[in-house]
Write a protein that holds these residues in place. Structure first.
Motif, PDB file in Angstrom:
ATOM      1  N   ARG A  60       5.817  29.650  61.565  1.00 48.26           N
ATOM      2  CA  ARG A  60       6.770  30.731  61.440  1.00 48.26           C
ATOM      3  C   ARG A  60       5.959  31.974  61.162  1.00 48.26           C
ATOM      4  O   ARG A  60       5.937  32.508  60.076  1.00 48.26           O
ATOM      5  CB  ARG A  60       7.751  30.440  60.302  1.00 48.26           C
TER       6      ARG A  60
ATOM      7  N   VAL B  43       3.384  32.840  57.732  1.00 47.30           N
ATOM      8  CA  VAL B  43       3.532  31.815  56.705  1.00 47.30           C
ATOM      9  C   VAL B  43       3.828  30.470  57.352  1.00 47.30           C
ATOM     10  O   VAL B  43       4.735  30.351  58.170  1.00 47.30           O
ATOM     11  CB  VAL B  43       4.654  32.178  55.714  1.00 47.30           C
TER      12      VAL B  43
ATOM     13  N   TRP C 143      11.463  28.644  53.015  1.00 52.74           N
ATOM     14  CA  TRP C 143      10.872  28.710  54.354  1.00 52.74           C
ATOM     15  C   TRP C 143      11.717  27.965  55.389  1.00 52.74           C
ATOM     16  O   TRP C 143      11.828  28.390  56.539  1.00 52.74           O
ATOM     17  CB  TRP C 143       9.466  28.133  54.290  1.00 52.74           C
TER      18      TRP C 143
ATOM     19  N   PRO D 201      15.127  30.491  56.532  1.00 54.28           N
ATOM     20  CA  PRO D 201      14.797  31.930  56.536  1.00 54.28           C
ATOM     21  C   PRO D 201      16.051  32.800  56.526  1.00 54.28           C
ATOM     22  O   PRO D 201      17.008  32.546  57.270  1.00 54.28           O
ATOM     23  CB  PRO D 201      14.000  32.098  57.835  1.00 54.28           C
TER      24      PRO D 201
ATOM     25  N   TYR E  99       7.474  38.723  52.097  1.00 51.61           N
ATOM     26  CA  TYR E  99       8.045  37.438  52.501  1.00 51.61           C
ATOM     27  C   TYR E  99       9.122  36.912  51.548  1.00 51.61           C
ATOM     28  O   TYR E  99      10.205  36.539  51.981  1.00 51.61           O
ATOM     29  CB  TYR E  99       6.938  36.392  52.623  1.00 51.61           C
TER      30      TYR E  99
ATOM     31  N   PHE F 195      13.604  34.091  51.887  1.00 45.71           N
ATOM     32  CA  PHE F 195      12.359  34.197  52.637  1.00 45.71           C
ATOM     33  C   PHE F 195      12.618  35.019  53.889  1.00 45.71           C
ATOM     34  O   PHE F 195      13.582  34.784  54.624  1.00 45.71           O
ATOM     35  CB  PHE F 195      11.832  32.814  53.025  1.00 45.71           C
TER      36      PHE F 195
ATOM     37  N   PRO G 129      10.817  36.111  57.414  1.00 44.65           N
ATOM     38  CA  PRO G 129       9.674  35.965  58.329  1.00 44.65           C
ATOM     39  C   PRO G 129       9.212  37.319  58.839  1.00 44.65           C
ATOM     40  O   PRO G 129       9.899  38.345  58.675  1.00 44.65           O
ATOM     41  CB  PRO G 129      10.260  35.128  59.487  1.00 44.65           C
TER      42      PRO G 129
END
Length: 232
Positions: free
Chosen positions: A134, A137, A167, A170, A215, A226, A228
């Protein structure tokens, strides 16, 4: 059979924990000081560690940091110290939970169960997504590794669990309570302050400017999410 390492200098408490946990089906190794604890850590490779804060040859906070530098196994700190600052210090050096003495054996077992449950979870969906890119990260669920721009980042057990959850979703905003329930379990007592500490530590490790995170963003009055690369 899950393996537990108990580092506790009070023989009566160590024996009580050992008897109860063995009856619950755990394999238990015990150490009465930090030096013996570090030796047994290498020798027994435990699944979870119970670590007393007060030890005769070192303090448990220091030992916790030393263990965390070489192992990601969950660490449960136990102590008669009940101040918030004591719990926060333990979390800052890498502990995953903190239990105040005196405590019931049922609560101890419940906390171990919660820690072990999350450390062993590897659903097929997560395994299939292992090290999925992604952008900057990356999270490798199988190897439990976090990467930022292909740089490996060391995390504690709880830091990794928070980052993994954010994560995998997102843009979704998680409240502090939701993060606590996800990483600790409904049967484990922690405070929302614990989440803030973990988020602060994560930002120091993955953000180029922790005070202006790219992030892991704060949604004021709600929680964290989170974001991206390329999204706002």
């Amino acid at each position: 059979m899950a393996k537990v390492l108990i580092v506790e200098d009070d023989q009566s408490i160590a024996e009580m924990m050992t008897i109860y946990l063995e009856e619950e089906g755990y394999s238990v190794a015990t150490a009465s000081d930090g030096a013996e604890g570090k030796h047994l850590l290498q020798e027994t490779d435990p699944d979870v560690i119970i670590l007393d804060v007060m030890l005769p040859d070192t303090d448990g906070i220091t030992l916790c940091g030393e263990i965390r530098s070489v192992s990601l196994k969950p660490i449960l700190m136990v102590s008669a110290k009940k101040e918030v600052s004591d719990r926060v210090n333990a979390l800052l050096v890498g502990a995953d939970d903190y239990l105040c003495k005196p405590f019931s054996m049922r609560e101890l077992a419940a906390r171990l169960t919660a820690l072990l449950r999350r450390s062993s979870m590897a659903p097929a969906a997560e395994a299939a997504a292992a090290k999925e890119v992604r952008q900057s990260v990356q999270v490798d669920m199988v190897r439990r590794c976090l990467y930022v721009e292909d740089r490996a980042v060391e995390t504690t057990y709880s830091e990794f669990e928070i980052m993994k959850l954010l994560w995998l979703h997102p843009g979704k905003v998680f409240s502090r309570e939701e993060l606590l329930n996800k990483i600790r379990g409904l049967d484990t007592y922690v405070t929302e302050r614990s989440v803030d500490v973990h988020i602060t530590n994560l930002r120091k490790k993955i953000e180029s400017d922790p005070k202006n995170p790219k992030y892991v963003r704060t949604v004021w009055g709600v929680g964290y999410k989170f974001v991206p690369d390329g999204e706002s």
